[in-house]
Design an enzyme around this catalytic site. Structure first.
Site, PDB file in Angstrom:
ATOM      1  CG  ASP A  86      34.499  13.879 -48.870  1.00  0.00           C
ATOM      2  OD1 ASP A  86      35.698  13.523 -47.637  1.00  0.00           O
ATOM      3  OD2 ASP A  86      34.527  13.512 -50.082  1.00  0.00           O
ATOM      4  CG  HIS A 142      35.045   5.618 -44.746  1.00  0.00           C
ATOM      5  ND1 HIS A 142      35.815   4.769 -45.906  1.00  0.00           N
ATOM      6  CD2 HIS A 142      34.247   5.701 -45.583  1.00  0.00           C
ATOM      7  CE1 HIS A 142      36.141   4.443 -47.072  1.00  0.00           C
ATOM      8  NE2 HIS A 142      35.185   5.752 -46.996  1.00  0.00           N
ATOM      9  CB  SER A 227      22.225  12.139 -44.215  1.00  0.00           C
ATOM     10  OG  SER A 227      21.226  11.769 -43.179  1.00  0.00           O
TER      11      SER A 227
END
Length: 262
Positions: A86, A142, A227
């Site tokens: 995201d 992911h 980050s």
């Protein structure tokens, strides 16, 4: 004068020992009391979290939370490259003769980003995305594609902030900060997931146990604070969506474009 002062303060606060102290507190039981406040300040959708707020023992455990199984949709096309996180897209485009141009006004080379890796030659004319994760975002990373993990590399470095100020006013933070790079061999070529550490990040962690073969959407790693991920695709292996520009928000599993077998 103000910009110089802010830059100087950032330089001082980017020391690893400060980051470690922050991380140590976030892993302590005393940090638990901050979880509801943290969630409220950053507008985090707690209904997506795997557990209730009261079930998280530390702030770090909440920050690195997993989501409920149906909270994200992984695009089903076998040829899709999906977002590993995201994030806000802060840079995207064609890599030009080994250079990533104009990320918040600064240029980077693939050679410096990948620390002189022999694999640099695979990405000299590929495509890149710079994906910034704010404290609001879900912080697990992911797999963007199904494939074989062919190499993992830890590149030591600083912990400068990678937010808008850091990218604009600090010198090439994406290639100066600590990075954890995963190279993935897939049906159309190779991709690199460059996980960039940042200020107040105690570490970037791989999800254990390590696996050599992974599927699109599988958990790869996680950040312990906000980050950035730089996603690179090999030369002539990817066609991006034309509606994704810097400033666009994407969700983990969302299609970024199509892989092209050569």
């Amino acid at each position: 004068m103000t910009k110089w002062l802010l830059r100087a303060m950032t330089e001082l606060s980017s020391r690893k020992w400060i980051s470690k102290l922050t991380g140590k507190f976030a892993e302590s039981s005393a940090s638990r009391m901050l979880i509801p406040r943290f969630a409220k300040i950053y507008g985090i959708n707690v209904n997506e979290a795997e557990k209730e707020l009261s079930q998280y023992a530390t702030l770090n455990e909440f920050f690195t939370r997993r989501l409920k199984p149906d909270a994200r949709h992984i695009h089903g096309s076998e040829s899709a490259l999906v977002s590993p996180v995201d994030a806000l897209i802060t840079g995207a485009g064609v890599i030009t003769k080994g250079s990533i141009l104009n990320v918040k006004g600064q240029n980077y080379t693939i050679n410096e980003l990948l620390n002189g890796s022999p694999r640099t030659t695979n990405y000299m004319d590929g495509y890149y995305y710079v994906l910034y994760l704010s404290p609001t975002d879900y912080h697990r990373i992911h797999m963007p594609v199904s494939g074989q993990i062919v190499e993992r590399e830890l590149i030591p470095g600083k912990v400068y902030p990678v937010n808008n100020f850091g990218l604009q006013h600090m010198k090439r933070v994406l290639s100066r900060n600590e990075r954890l790079v995963t190279y993935i061999k897939h049906d159309a070529g190779e991709a690199a997931v460059v996980k960039v550490g940042a200020m107040n990040v105690s570490s970037i962690q791989y999800v254990l146990p390590l696996r050599e073969r992974m599927n699109r959407g599988d958990e790869l790693a996680y950040f312990r604070f906000g980050s950035t991920v730089v996603l690179l695709t090999e030369d002539d292996s990817f066609v991006p969506r034309d509606d994704l520009q810097p400033g666009t928000k994407v969700r983990m599993g969302e299609r970024l474009g199509e892989l092209v077998e050569r």
